[in-house]
Design a protein around this motif. Structure first.
Motif, PDB file in Angstrom:
ATOM      1  N   LEU A   1       0.768  -1.253  -0.121  1.00 12.27           N
ATOM      2  CA  LEU A   1       0.022   0.102   0.090  1.00 12.27           C
ATOM      3  C   LEU A   1       0.976   1.075  -0.017  1.00 12.27           C
ATOM      4  O   LEU A   1       0.669   2.277  -0.776  1.00 12.27           O
ATOM      5  N   PRO A   2       2.166   1.229   0.752  1.00 11.18           N
ATOM      6  CA  PRO A   2       2.997   2.433   0.689  1.00 11.18           C
ATOM      7  C   PRO A   2       3.249   2.744  -0.787  1.00 11.18           C
ATOM      8  O   PRO A   2       3.137   4.102  -1.014  1.00 11.18           O
ATOM      9  N   ARG A   3       3.511   1.973  -1.447  1.00  6.44           N
ATOM     10  CA  ARG A   3       4.108   2.016  -2.810  1.00  6.44           C
ATOM     11  C   ARG A   3       3.002   2.645  -3.542  1.00  6.44           C
ATOM     12  O   ARG A   3       3.145   3.300  -4.552  1.00  6.44           O
ATOM     13  N   ALA A   4       1.661   1.811  -3.483  1.00  6.18           N
ATOM     14  CA  ALA A   4       0.458   2.403  -4.324  1.00  6.18           C
ATOM     15  C   ALA A   4       0.136   3.923  -3.908  1.00  6.18           C
ATOM     16  O   ALA A   4      -0.235   4.718  -4.749  1.00  6.18           O
ATOM     17  N   ARG A   5       0.369   4.134  -2.750  1.00  5.39           N
ATOM     18  CA  ARG A   5       0.412   5.774  -2.283  1.00  5.39           C
ATOM     19  C   ARG A   5       1.199   6.594  -3.260  1.00  5.39           C
ATOM     20  O   ARG A   5       0.885   7.715  -3.358  1.00  5.39           O
ATOM     21  N   ASP A   6       2.378   6.074  -3.259  1.00  5.40           N
ATOM     22  CA  ASP A   6       3.645   6.973  -3.755  1.00  5.40           C
ATOM     23  C   ASP A   6       3.182   7.026  -5.206  1.00  5.40           C
ATOM     24  O   ASP A   6       3.299   8.458  -5.820  1.00  5.40           O
ATOM     25  N   THR A   7       2.678   6.151  -5.838  1.00  4.97           N
ATOM     26  CA  THR A   7       2.473   6.208  -7.389  1.00  4.97           C
ATOM     27  C   THR A   7       1.243   7.063  -7.644  1.00  4.97           C
ATOM     28  O   THR A   7       1.081   7.865  -8.355  1.00  4.97           O
ATOM     29  N   GLY A   8       0.167   6.811  -6.717  1.00  7.78           N
ATOM     30  CA  GLY A   8      -1.017   7.960  -6.784  1.00  7.78           C
ATOM     31  C   GLY A   8      -0.628   9.168  -6.707  1.00  7.78           C
ATOM     32  O   GLY A   8      -1.303  10.180  -7.276  1.00  7.78           O
ATOM     33  N   ALA A   9       0.289   9.520  -5.603  1.00  6.61           N
ATOM     34  CA  ALA A   9       0.466  10.971  -5.293  1.00  6.61           C
ATOM     35  C   ALA A   9       1.478  11.641  -6.667  1.00  6.61           C
ATOM     36  O   ALA A   9       1.201  12.768  -7.005  1.00  6.61           O
ATOM     37  N   LEU A  10       2.264  10.522  -7.282  1.00 11.28           N
ATOM     38  CA  LEU A  10       3.017  11.000  -8.320  1.00 11.28           C
ATOM     39  C   LEU A  10       1.782  11.459  -9.568  1.00 11.28           C
ATOM     40  O   LEU A  10       1.949  12.392 -10.241  1.00 11.28           O
ATOM     41  N   VAL A  11       0.799  10.446  -9.625  1.00  8.75           N
ATOM     42  CA  VAL A  11       0.018  10.960 -10.758  1.00  8.75           C
ATOM     43  C   VAL A  11      -0.888  12.174 -10.771  1.00  8.75           C
ATOM     44  O   VAL A  11      -1.015  12.816 -11.310  1.00  8.75           O
ATOM     45  N   ALA A  12      -1.376  12.050  -9.258  1.00 10.15           N
ATOM     46  CA  ALA A  12      -2.123  13.461  -8.965  1.00 10.15           C
ATOM     47  C   ALA A  12      -1.216  14.596  -9.121  1.00 10.15           C
ATOM     48  O   ALA A  12      -1.940  15.648  -9.678  1.00 10.15           O
ATOM     49  N   GLY A  13      -0.030  14.797  -9.057  1.00 11.30           N
ATOM     50  CA  GLY A  13       0.814  15.968  -8.854  1.00 11.30           C
ATOM     51  C   GLY A  13       1.126  16.284 -10.307  1.00 11.30           C
ATOM     52  O   GLY A  13       0.918  17.425 -10.672  1.00 11.30           O
ATOM     53  N   ILE A  14       1.327  15.231 -11.091  1.00  9.75           N
ATOM     54  CA  ILE A  14       1.533  15.638 -12.660  1.00  9.75           C
ATOM     55  C   ILE A  14       0.458  15.888 -12.920  1.00  9.75           C
ATOM     56  O   ILE A  14       0.459  16.865 -13.845  1.00  9.75           O
ATOM     57  N   LEU A  15      -0.767  15.372 -12.959  1.00  6.04           N
ATOM     58  CA  LEU A  15      -1.992  15.959 -13.185  1.00  6.04           C
ATOM     59  C   LEU A  15      -2.287  17.595 -13.091  1.00  6.04           C
ATOM     60  O   LEU A  15      -2.708  18.291 -13.953  1.00  6.04           O
ATOM     61  N   GLN A  16      -1.909  17.795 -11.711  1.00  2.00           N
ATOM     62  CA  GLN A  16      -2.249  19.052 -11.288  1.00  2.00           C
ATOM     63  C   GLN A  16      -1.465  20.132 -12.081  1.00  2.00           C
ATOM     64  O   GLN A  16      -1.829  21.292 -12.268  1.00  2.00           O
TER      65      GLN A  16
END
Length: 257
Positions: free
Chosen positions: A10-25
Motif C-alpha cells: 500500500l505505501p508504494r501504491a500511495r507513492d504512485t497515486g501521489a505522483l499521478v495526482a501531482g503530474i495532472l495538477q
C-alpha cells in the motif's frame, strides 16, 4: 486476473497515486490558451522520467487500438472523451480538455483523469458535464469498501449520471489495477446493486465515470485511438484510483491541498 495487494504494497501504491495526482495538477496549471497538446505530452514524459517511473501508455497496444499508443498521456478535447492521442493542436479559450494519465512506480500502477475548461470562457453545459462526472465519481467511491459488490459501485455511478440526464455508454468503464494498468474486475458506469465480484482488502480499482452531452455512441478517429461522441457534442471524464482497505477505501490519486 484480480490482483490482491498485500498491506506492505500500500505505501508504494500511495507513492504512485501521489505522483499521478501531482503530474495532472501541474499539467492542468500549464494548460492555458495557446498550449500545444504535444507540449503537454512532452511535459508528462519529463515528469514521469524524472520521478523514475514508467509510462503505462507508450507501449500500450490493446486489440481495440491502433498501437502502440506511443505517447505519455491521453489528451481529449471537446468532443473527444477517451484515449485522445496528442497531436499538433493549440488549446483555445473555452475548450474542454480531459487529461488521462497512468503511471507505474515501484511496481504499482495508478490511473487518474481530470476534465477542465481552458481559459476564461466557462460554457455552462460543459461545466455541468464535468460536475456530473465528478459527483458520480464521488458516489462510486462512497459506495466502495470491503464486502461491497462491483454492481453497488456501478449503480451508484450510474444513478448520478442518469439523474443528471446523461446516457451511459458501457463499452468502456473502470477497471482493476495493480502491477499492470488494466485488470479485472471491469467496473461499468451503470449496473445493478448486489451483483458482481465482492471486493476484498488489497484490491485497487480505477473508477472512471465519463459522459457525452447528448449521446451514448462513440466513434473512433482515423488515428485509431481517439474516441469521440458520434454527434460532435462535448464530453467529460473523471477518474481516481482507490484502494480497498480493511476498514473502507482510500483514494490514492487525490491531489494534495
Amino acid at each position: 486476473m484480480i490482483e490482491i495487494l498485500s498491506p506492505t504494497d500500500l505505501p508504494r501504491a500511495r507513492d504512485t497515486g501521489a505522483l499521478v495526482a501531482g503530474i495532472l495538477q501541474t499539467l492542468k496549471s500549464r494548460s492555458v490558451v495557446g498550449t500545444n497538446l504535444l507540449d503537454i505530452d512532452a511535459w508528462a514524459q519529463s515528469m514521469i522520467m524524472e520521478a523514475g517511473a514508467q509510462s503505462c501508455y507508450v507501449d500500450y497496444e490493446p486489440s481495440f487500438g491502433r498501437g502502440p499508443f506511443a505517447h505519455y498521456i491521453c489528451t481529449s478535447v471537446n468532443d473527444a472523451v477517451l484515449h485522445g492521442l496528442p497531436y499538433d493542436y493549440r488549446l483555445a479559450d473555452g475548450d474542454l480538455l480531459s487529461l488521462d494519465l497512468a503511471v507505474s512506480l515501484g511496481g504499482v500502477v495508478a490511473d487518474s483523469a481530470i476534465s477542465f475548461i481552458v481559459g476564461e470562457t466557462q460554457p455552462p453545459d460543459s461545466v455541468a458535464l464535468i460536475d456530473a462526472t465528478q459527483r458520480a465519481l464521488s458516489a462510486g467511491i462512497a459506495a466502495a469498501g470491503p464486502g461491497v459488490h462491483i454492481g453497488d459501485i456501478s449503480h451508484a455511478i450510474g444513478s448520478v449520471l442518469g439523474a443528471a440526464g446523461y446516457s451511459v455508454n458501457t463499452e468502456f468503464g473502470g477497471h482493476g489495477v495493480g502491477s499492470t494498468m488494466h485488470q479485472d474486475p471491469h467496473v461499468s458506469n451503470t449496473g445493478r446493486p448486489g451483483r458482481g465480484y465482492r471486493l476484498r482488502p488489497g484490491v485497487l480499482l480505477a473508477l472512471e465515470p465519463w459522459v457525452m452531452a447528448d449521446t451514448a455512441t462513440l466513434v473512433t478517429d482515423p488515428d485509431g485511438w481517439t474516441l469521440r461522441s458520434v454527434t460532435g457534442c462535448r464530453t467529460a471524464h473523471s477518474e481516481h484510483t482507490i484502494a480497498i482497505t480493511d476498514d473502507g477505501v482510500e483514494v490514492l490519486t487525490m491531489p494534495k491541498p
